[in-house]
Structure formats: C-alpha cells, structure tokens
Design a protein around this motif. Structure first.
Motif, short mmCIF file in Angstrom:
data_model
loop_
_atom_site.label_atom_id
_atom_site.label_comp_id
_atom_site.label_asym_id
_atom_site.label_seq_id
_atom_site.Cartn_x
_atom_site.Cartn_y
_atom_site.Cartn_z
N ALA A 144 0.84 -1.21 0.00
CA ALA A 144 0.00 0.00 0.00
C ALA A 144 0.87 1.25 0.00
N ILE A 145 1.88 1.24 0.87
CA ILE A 145 2.73 2.43 0.97
C ILE A 145 3.51 2.64 -0.33
N ILE A 146 4.09 1.53 -0.84
CA ILE A 146 4.90 1.67 -2.06
C ILE A 146 4.04 2.11 -3.23
N SER A 147 2.85 1.50 -3.38
CA SER A 147 2.06 1.89 -4.56
C SER A 147 1.53 3.31 -4.43
N THR A 148 1.28 3.76 -3.20
CA THR A 148 0.88 5.15 -3.04
C THR A 148 2.00 6.08 -3.50
N VAL A 149 3.22 5.78 -3.05
CA VAL A 149 4.36 6.62 -3.43
C VAL A 149 4.54 6.63 -4.94
N ILE A 150 4.48 5.43 -5.55
CA ILE A 150 4.65 5.35 -7.01
C ILE A 150 3.58 6.17 -7.72
N MET A 151 2.33 6.02 -7.28
CA MET A 151 1.24 6.74 -7.94
C MET A 151 1.41 8.25 -7.80
N LEU A 152 1.85 8.68 -6.60
CA LEU A 152 2.01 10.11 -6.38
C LEU A 152 3.12 10.67 -7.26
N ILE A 153 4.24 9.91 -7.36
CA ILE A 153 5.33 10.37 -8.21
C ILE A 153 4.89 10.42 -9.67
N PHE A 154 4.19 9.35 -10.09
CA PHE A 154 3.71 9.27 -11.47
C PHE A 154 2.81 10.47 -11.78
N LEU A 155 1.88 10.76 -10.85
CA LEU A 155 0.92 11.82 -11.08
C LEU A 155 1.62 13.18 -11.13
N ASP A 156 2.59 13.34 -10.22
CA ASP A 156 3.32 14.60 -10.17
C ASP A 156 4.06 14.84 -11.48
N ARG A 157 4.75 13.78 -11.96
CA ARG A 157 5.47 13.88 -13.22
C ARG A 157 4.52 14.18 -14.36
N PHE A 158 3.43 13.44 -14.37
CA PHE A 158 2.46 13.57 -15.45
C PHE A 158 1.93 15.01 -15.51
N LEU A 159 1.60 15.56 -14.35
CA LEU A 159 0.97 16.88 -14.33
C LEU A 159 1.97 18.00 -14.59
N SER A 160 3.26 17.76 -14.25
CA SER A 160 4.19 18.87 -14.43
C SER A 160 4.98 18.78 -15.72
N LYS A 161 5.11 17.57 -16.31
CA LYS A 161 5.98 17.44 -17.48
C LYS A 161 5.22 17.11 -18.77
N GLN A 162 4.17 16.32 -18.65
CA GLN A 162 3.48 15.86 -19.86
C GLN A 162 2.55 16.94 -20.42
N LYS A 163 2.38 16.93 -21.74
CA LYS A 163 1.54 17.92 -22.39
C LYS A 163 0.11 17.84 -21.83
N TYR A 164 -0.44 16.61 -21.79
CA TYR A 164 -1.81 16.46 -21.32
C TYR A 164 -1.95 16.86 -19.85
N GLY A 165 -0.91 16.56 -19.11
CA GLY A 165 -0.95 16.90 -17.69
C GLY A 165 -0.99 18.40 -17.50
N ILE A 166 -0.15 19.09 -18.27
CA ILE A 166 -0.12 20.55 -18.15
C ILE A 166 -1.47 21.13 -18.59
N ALA A 167 -2.02 20.54 -19.66
CA ALA A 167 -3.33 20.99 -20.13
C ALA A 167 -4.38 20.81 -19.03
N MET A 168 -4.27 19.69 -18.32
CA MET A 168 -5.24 19.43 -17.25
C MET A 168 -5.11 20.44 -16.13
N ARG A 169 -3.85 20.78 -15.82
CA ARG A 169 -3.65 21.77 -14.75
C ARG A 169 -4.21 23.13 -15.17
N ALA A 170 -3.97 23.45 -16.45
CA ALA A 170 -4.48 24.73 -16.96
C ALA A 170 -6.01 24.73 -16.88
N ALA A 171 -6.60 23.61 -17.27
CA ALA A 171 -8.06 23.52 -17.25
C ALA A 171 -8.58 23.64 -15.83
#
Lengths: 297, 385
Positions: A144-171
C-alpha cells in the motif's frame, strides 16, 4: 516507542489508500466541479475483475493490470455516457447524476453478478509480513505504501511534465481560458476520468487485498472516506487531497491505537470532530485549490 | 335488502374460507440486497426448496399448499417495518423476518398488534424474542449459547486468557461479551477488549495492540462477519499474532474458506454440519440436485428448517388455524427434524433449542470439531448490550 512506530506505519498505509481515493475524486472535481460518487463503483468493477481472474485461474500478476485497465476504461465510459450530457449543468445536477450512476451500477452488479459477496483469491505472499528494523510490517501494508508513493510520483510527473498533464492543470485553474488557448475540453475531461479510474483501480486492489471479497455495495465506504479526505484537504486541490487522505488515516489509526479503552466506542465521532475542528480553522481545507481562494465556505 | 346482505356475507365468507383452506400464506420480508443478503439470500433458497418439496407432495398434510409472498427489505430496518405492514395487510398468517435482530426488532409493533407469528430467518440474539414478545421467534442457536460452547471448548483446550473484539453497533456483533462472561465463569481471564465499527476496513491498530501484548492472549474472540472479519484476521496474522481465533456463525460463508493461510486453525460456531447420514447431508444432496451446485453455507439448510417448522406448526394447529393458533403451535413445537438439527420451541421464550456445531478451518477446508451440548448452568442470561 516501538508501538508508536508500528502504529505510524499502519497510519501511513491506511492514509496512503485514502490519499489515492481522495485524489481520484479531486482530479475530476478540479476540472469539472463534479464530485463523482460513482467513484466507489469503479473500485467495485476492479474488484470483480480480480475475482473473475481468480476464478479463471489467471495469475495475480496479470489480474492486476487487467483490473486497472477495467476501472480506467469504465471511468472513461462513465464520462462519455453519463456525465458529458450534463457537463454544463449545475453542480447539483452533476452530483445527482453521479448518485444515479452509482445506484444503477450497484443494481447491475446485484442482478448480473450476485447480491452476495464473492471471495477473491489472493496470492499468499500478500498475507505475510516482514521484519524491518524491529518492526513487523504486513506485506499488504508495504504494498500500500509503495504503490501510493509510485502513484504520487507518477501523477506529479504527469501533471508537471506531460503535455496532457499541463493541459489538465491549466483547465483546473481556468477552464474557459484554457479552452481559448486551444485545449480540447473533451480530451482533458476524458483524461481526468481516466486518471481517476486508474487511481480507483489501484485503491481497489489495496482495499480488496485486505477484505478478500467483493460485493455490490462495497464502493460506498471508500468513497465516503475519500469525500471526507478531499474536503479536509481542500476540495479541488490535488496536493490537498493527498494531505487530507494522510491526515484522515493518521486520525483514524492514532485514535484506535491510543484512545483510552473507555472512549474507544466514540472513536468515530471523535475522529469526525477533529475533522470539523480542522475545517473550522481552515475553512477551505488544508491546502485549498487556487480557484477557491476568494471563497469562504 | 337484509337478506341480500346476509347471503352475500355468507357467500364471501364461504369463498374466502375455501381460499384460505387451500393455501397457507407466508409473508417473507427478508434482505435480498444489502449487507444481510449474504445470509437471507441463501436462507430463502433453502426455504423455497422446502416449500416446493412440501407443495409437490400436495401441501402440508397433503392438502394445504404454502404460498410465499416475498418482499425485499434491502437490509434496512425502516424498510423491514414497511414490508411487514404490507404483508400483514395482504393477510399472511406467518411472517419471516430478516437475519438480524435489529431489522426484525423494527417490525415488532406491527407483528404484535397484528398478532401474526414472526420468525427471523437467522438472527441469533437471544434478546430478539425477549423484546419481541409472544409473537417473535428466532431460528438459530442463541448468541449466548454459541459463546458458551466456544468458550467451553477454548477453556478445555487449555486456553485461559482471552481478548475480545466486538462492535456495539448491533446485538449480534456484541456476542464476544457473552464469551467474556463465560470465560470468567469458567475461571479464565479476559485480558483485553476492543470495539470496532461495522464496515470498518482497517484493523491494523487493534492487531498491533494485541501483537504487542506480552504474553499474547491464548484466544482472540470476535463475532465480526463479512467484510470485516477477513480484514480482521488478515491484519491480526500480518501483525504476528498467533493466538487461536474464534468466530461465530456469521463467517460460515465461502469467503472464510478462501482467505488462505491467515484463516488456518480458525474455529467458529455454527448451526450444523453434514455428518454422514445426517439430515443435513441429505439436505445438501437435495440442494445439489435442485440448484446444480454444492451448498456453500449452512444458511441454505437454515431456510429449509424454516419450512419444516412452519409445516409442523400448521399440522399441529390444523388447516384452518388462525395466526394466533399458529403462534401457539409454534411455541409448543418439540423436536422438529430440520435439516441442521432437532428444533424445540416448547419451554423457551422463542429462542429455539438447537444443536451448536464447532467448525475448524484447515487448509481452506471445513472440519467438524464437535457438536457439544452446552452446560445450562453457565449459559449467560440474555441481555441488551
């Protein structure tokens, strides 16, 4: 001291699960202003996929990605069928729609699968425990702890680096302006639902690995906890959802662990009382969303 | 004019009379959805089987067919009261209520004022008939009796320290308090108590507390059921607690046998076991014939018991019996052969005398430990918890 550390590990594991759940709600809320109460049913769907994989003799290693795929796909489908037609309606309409979706799915599970809970076969390794520095840690806590950490890192990367992620933040910040900048509304919203479905799937696997069964109504409790955590953290704020999830997990575990026996019966009201207290001091939640800054709830 | 009225009256009476003589209307207000459906679902399967069997043979005593009028109460107390009222209005002579004391209690005032005997499918709280009055019956070994059997077994195995985990949310989930009473009467010691909330997902705080006790308790007793119980025992084992765990009838379900190593050596009390040539083995064979699969839980047989109890009461009271006469007949039943056990209501307040079975779980398989008779002297008195 050892007892305290042990309970802290428990709190991290539970808080992590709550954080994933609250994030699932927050991702959609931040963009659409919809609290999706059918989020729990996405978990149920992932749970049933695990169950059927067990029955079909498919190894857990393959069952997990299948379950994640199923809940992600179901979330996107849910948006397309139920939420797109009411996208521009009031918040209340969308809220009621999400309740309707939840109920329709529950009735479908009851009629097409079974009203009774179904056992889920889990790998034995998940029930074991290991010793780390004198602490006994259950394997499913660790997962549980490991998958939470992985998901949080994945989400953070996705939202700050990926085009779709940035679009989502803008939206999330200003949907109208984001659309004027050429961001497609359908893509961003479908993307938000896909992520929320994926988060629901991960949370479902952690949840089911504890209870070892799935039933048609199992989504209710987790979505309620997620709702409390999301409000506590600041509705619409992703970091807030994570903070709210962890805080709720810590409150629940520490109260269960350290409240005197005579008060244990009142654990839940005391826990919710603490949540209310936090909200009294920070009405917009721990880490409020930028868009909520001006409003006092 | 008067004459016409009289004739119509007589005609109506004759018509309704003949309609009642052919069928016994039984109202079934059970939880076919929601949290109690794990129990009421299988019970109604078994009940339907028993009723079909009786009807296929021409009915009770060869003449009186049983008609089941079913309503789903969705595991909800308020809905149980509504459904019960509707069934009473529909003229049922016997009522079947859900598998938990709490929703059944919600129907008490209706049952009592309509004077229709009501039997809960599988509620085991001895307080149900106590509060429910003359018209409320149970169909399961009482919590206090189950706790006596399991505590006596644990004590006889040399386990003298007990830790109980109960929930004050329902009557049933407070069964461990009876267990604690019996343990103390026997000379054992209760070293700790914990409470949980129904539907609680995480038991790690409690598990860690028990794991940190030195020495660990010999036995941990709970009456938690699905989905709480699997979480509980998995958390307990993962935290390193090796104590004997004792549960109760609520975990007599397929999930318990699928938990895996964490549930090994688990012991629980339930209502019956298909020993060779027993009534339950015969029932299970019939069940397989009817539904095409093995019976997965004792609650199928419990439903069949209900059909047998109604049949026996109706035979004793006669085909034209009123619901009050049926109530008296149920209260005087003795040694009715059900699928799980012999069932006696005579001399009780509505909580039947039935056999209690101790089951052990070994490698995911059901193992009979014994069917001991509890010592009446140490059975705790029913109490509201």
């Amino acid at each position: 001291m050892e007892l305290f550390l042990q309970q802290t590990v428990n709190a991290f594991a539970l808080g992590g699960t709550y954080a994933l759940l609250a994030l699932g709600l927050a991702v959609v809320f931040s963009i659409m202003g919809l609290i999706n109460f059918a989020h729990g049913e996405l978990m149920t769907i992932a749970g049933y996929v695990l169950m059927y994989c067990g029955l079909a003799g498919i190894s857990f290693v393959f069952a997990v990605p299948l379950a994640l795929l199923a809940s992600t796909f179901a979330a996107v489908l849910m948006e397309r069928v139920a939420f797109r037609p009411v996208r521009n309606s009031s918040g209340a309409t969308m809220l009621v729609t999400s309740f309707a979706v939840a109920m329709i799915l529950q009735v479908l599970f009851q009629n097409l699968i079974s009203v009774r809970s179904q056992p889920v076969l889990l790998p034995e390794a998940l029930s074991g425990s290991i010793m780390i520095g004198g602490l006994v840690i259950g394997v499913n806590k660790l997962v549980a702890i490991i998958s939470t950490v992985i998901m949080l890192i994945f989400l953070d990367r996705f939202l700050s680096k990926q085009k779709y992620g940035i679009a989502m933040r803008a939206a999330a910040e200003d949907f109208a302006v984001a659309r004027l900048m050429g961001i497609r509304a359908n893509t961003v919203i479908a993307g938000a639902f896909a992520i929320s479905g994926l988060l629901a799937g991960v949370a479902a696997i952690l949840w089911v690995s504890q209870r070892a069964s799935v039933d048609p109504l199992m989504g209710f409790t987790p979505v309620l906890k997620a709702f409390i955590a999301a409000i506590l953290g600041g509705l619409g704020s992703l970091r807030g959802a994570v903070a709210g999830g962890f805080l709720l997990g810590f409150i629940e575990i520490y109260l269960a662990a350290f409240l005197p026996p005579a008060l244990q019966e009142f654990r839940d009201p005391i826990g919710l009382g603490l949540v209310v207290l936090v909200l009294l001091m920070r009405p917009n939640g721990l880490l409020p969303a930028a868009s909520l800054k001006a409003e006092k709830v | 004019m008067k004459k016409t009225l009289l004739t119509t009256g007589i005609l109506a009476m004759a018509l309704s009379g003949s309609a009642y003589a052919d069928t016994l209307k039984v109202g079934v207000a059970t939880a076919q959805t929601g949290a109690l459906a794990h129990y009421d679902g299988p019970v109604v399967e078994g009940l339907q089987m028993g009723v079909d069997e009786i009807n296929a043979a021409g009915g009770i005593g060869g003449t009186l067919k049983i008609e089941l009028v079913q309503k789903d109460v969705r595991s909800d107390a308020a809905q149980t009261a509504i459904a019960t009222q509707e069934l009473v209005d529909a003229g049922v002579k016997v009522l079947i209520l859900p598998c938990d004391a709490d929703p059944s209690l919600a129907a008490i005032s209706i049952v009592d004022s309509a004077q229709v005997p009501a039997i809960s499918t599988c509620a085991s709280s001895p307080t149900l008939p106590m509060i429910g009055g003359d018209y409320m019956f149970a169909n399961f070994p009482g919590d206090n009796v189950q706790a006596t059997v399991s505590a006596q077994w644990a004590y006889d195995q040399g386990m003298t320290t007990a830790y109980i985990v109960y929930s004050p949310d329902t009557q049933y989930t407070s069964m461990p308090l009876y267990f604690a009473d019996v343990m103390e009467t026997l000379g054992g010691e209760v070293v700790g108590k914990d409470t949980y909330t129904l539907g609680q997902q995480d038991f790690s705080a409690i598990a860690t507390r028990i794991a940190n006790m030195d020495p660990q308790p010999d036995v941990v007793m709970t009456s938690a059921y699905e989905p709480d119980f699997p979480s509980f025992i998995k958390a307990l084992r993962a935290a390193g607690v090796t104590s004997q765990v004792i549960g109760s009838d609520g975990i007599d379900s397929p999930t318990t046998f699928a938990i895996g190593p964490a549930a090994d050596r688990l012991v629980f009390t339930t209502a019956g076991h298909p020993t060779e040539n027993s009534a339950m083995a015969e029932f299970n064979a019939k069940y397989k014939e009817t539904y095409g699969e093995e019976s997965q839980t004792v609650f199928n047989a419990i439903g069949y018991d209900l059909a047998k109890v109604i049949e026996a009461a109706s035979l004793a009271a006669g085909p034209d019996a009123t619901s009050q006469e049926l109530r008296d007949a149920i209260a005087n039943l003795e040694n009715v052969q059900g699928a799980t056990s012999l069932i006696t209501y005579k001399g009780t307040n509505g909580m039947p005398v039935r056999e209690v079975t101790l089951i052990g779980v070994m490698d995911g398989k059901r193992q009979l430990i014994g069917q001991p008779s509890p010592n009446p002297a140490i059975i705790p008195a029913p109490k509201m918890q």
